[in-house]
Design a protein around this motif. Structure first.
Motif, PDB file in Angstrom:
ATOM      1  N   VAL A  47      -0.421   4.335  -7.652  1.00 55.29           N
ATOM      2  CA  VAL A  47       0.072   5.154  -6.714  1.00 55.29           C
ATOM      3  C   VAL A  47       1.651   4.259  -6.229  1.00 55.29           C
ATOM      4  O   VAL A  47       2.172   4.794  -5.283  1.00 55.29           O
ATOM      5  N   SER A  65       1.971   8.220  -3.743  1.00 58.33           N
ATOM      6  CA  SER A  65       0.433   8.269  -3.181  1.00 58.33           C
ATOM      7  C   SER A  65       0.156   9.804  -3.649  1.00 58.33           C
ATOM      8  O   SER A  65       0.687  10.814  -3.654  1.00 58.33           O
ATOM      9  N   ARG A  66      -1.243   9.729  -4.566  1.00 57.23           N
ATOM     10  CA  ARG A  66      -1.794  10.742  -4.808  1.00 57.23           C
ATOM     11  C   ARG A  66      -3.319  10.541  -4.877  1.00 57.23           C
ATOM     12  O   ARG A  66      -3.454   9.410  -5.312  1.00 57.23           O
ATOM     13  N   PRO A  67      -4.290  11.393  -4.510  1.00 60.53           N
ATOM     14  CA  PRO A  67      -5.578  11.096  -5.342  1.00 60.53           C
ATOM     15  C   PRO A  67      -5.455  11.019  -6.669  1.00 60.53           C
ATOM     16  O   PRO A  67      -5.026  11.796  -7.375  1.00 60.53           O
ATOM     17  N   TYR A  71      -7.671   5.939  -6.550  1.00 57.64           N
ATOM     18  CA  TYR A  71      -7.701   5.936  -5.066  1.00 57.64           C
ATOM     19  C   TYR A  71      -7.919   7.412  -4.845  1.00 57.64           C
ATOM     20  O   TYR A  71      -6.930   8.246  -4.442  1.00 57.64           O
ATOM     21  N   GLN A  73      -9.281   8.731  -2.374  1.00 59.23           N
ATOM     22  CA  GLN A  73      -8.661   9.386  -0.765  1.00 59.23           C
ATOM     23  C   GLN A  73      -7.381   9.150  -0.369  1.00 59.23           C
ATOM     24  O   GLN A  73      -6.976   9.562   0.762  1.00 59.23           O
ATOM     25  N   ALA A  74      -6.631   8.997  -1.308  1.00 58.09           N
ATOM     26  CA  ALA A  74      -4.970   8.884  -1.035  1.00 58.09           C
ATOM     27  C   ALA A  74      -4.446  10.170  -0.604  1.00 58.09           C
ATOM     28  O   ALA A  74      -4.727  11.141  -1.236  1.00 58.09           O
ATOM     29  N   GLU A  76      -1.257  12.882  -0.684  1.00 55.18           N
ATOM     30  CA  GLU A  76      -0.418  13.506  -1.493  1.00 55.18           C
ATOM     31  C   GLU A  76       1.079  13.487  -0.909  1.00 55.18           C
ATOM     32  O   GLU A  76       1.403  13.680  -0.020  1.00 55.18           O
ATOM     33  N   GLU A  99      -6.791  -3.218  -1.710  1.00 57.11           N
ATOM     34  CA  GLU A  99      -5.658  -2.811  -2.703  1.00 57.11           C
ATOM     35  C   GLU A  99      -5.822  -3.400  -4.089  1.00 57.11           C
ATOM     36  O   GLU A  99      -6.880  -4.358  -4.143  1.00 57.11           O
ATOM     37  N   PHE A 136      -1.735   4.351   4.496  1.00 55.46           N
ATOM     38  CA  PHE A 136      -1.671   3.946   3.164  1.00 55.46           C
ATOM     39  C   PHE A 136      -0.252   3.873   2.261  1.00 55.46           C
ATOM     40  O   PHE A 136       0.097   3.132   1.628  1.00 55.46           O
ATOM     41  N   VAL A 137       0.602   4.898   2.935  1.00 58.71           N
ATOM     42  CA  VAL A 137       1.950   4.838   2.170  1.00 58.71           C
ATOM     43  C   VAL A 137       2.678   3.869   2.660  1.00 58.71           C
ATOM     44  O   VAL A 137       3.478   2.926   1.897  1.00 58.71           O
ATOM     45  N   ILE A 140       1.650   0.987   0.382  1.00 55.48           N
ATOM     46  CA  ILE A 140       2.265   0.914  -0.844  1.00 55.48           C
ATOM     47  C   ILE A 140       3.731   0.417  -0.726  1.00 55.48           C
ATOM     48  O   ILE A 140       3.654  -0.600  -1.651  1.00 55.48           O
TER      49      ILE A 140
END
Length: 175
Positions: A47, A65-67, A71, A73-74, A76, A99, A136-137, A140
């Motif tokens: 991600v 970020s993307r499922p 991950y 549950q990430a 999109e 992580e 989450f972003v 990252i």
């Protein structure tokens, strides 16, 4: 066409070096690096990925970020190249969450990070961007920024008790 690059693994000294600024974002090699980083990250189910992870000591990373299998549950978002990124400000509160890292396959760590951050970076078109990232972003971004400064997520763990294998993570943590 983008090339897939070899990802440096924990123990490779390149992961502990400080990345250098990029001065001309529109240089062909910078654009190629962005394309190659993106392709390598997508192929590896990441991600995010930072240039030092492919032995390029420059201040650029991709946040995407993307499922996916790593991950599920990430949220999109479009892959975004962040050149010469910096953390402008952050929330007072932190949260711990799991992580992983393409350079440290097979394990995860419960890492404390700021929940909300304001960041600044140059995009691949040379335009300065400023935005707020959360959850989450934001995680990252902070993870990848550490790579530019020669750090990995293991350096941020509060205790070695906060380490888990990917297999246990997928059994115990992912619903």
């Amino acid at each position: 066409m983008a090339d897939l690059l070899e990802i440096a693994q924990l123990g490779n000294p390149v992961l502990r070096q400080i990345a250098q600024p990029i001065y001309d974002v529109k240089d062909g090699w910078v654009q190629s690096l962005v394309d190659n980083l993106t392709a390598t990250m997508l192929e590896s189910n990441g991600v995010g990925i930072a240039a030092p992870q492919v032995a390029a000591l420059y201040r650029v990373f991709i946040v995407a970020s993307r499922p996916n299998a790593r991950y599920p549950q990430a949220p999109e978002m479009e892959p975004t190249a962040m050149i010469n990124p910096r953390l402008v400000s952050h929330s007072s509160g932190t949260a711990k969450d799991w992580e992983g890292c393409l350079s440290i396959p097979g394990i995860r760590g419960l890492v404390p990070r700021y929940e909300a951050i304001e960041v600044e970076y140059t995009n691949r078109n040379g335009k300065l961007q400023r935005q707020e990232l959360t959850n989450f972003v934001a995680r990252i971004f902070q993870h990848e920024l550490d790579h530019l400064d020669g750090m990995v997520f293991l350096d941020r763990l509060e205790t070695v008790q906060d380490i888990i294998t990917d297999q246990e993570y997928l059994k115990r943590v992912v619903p």
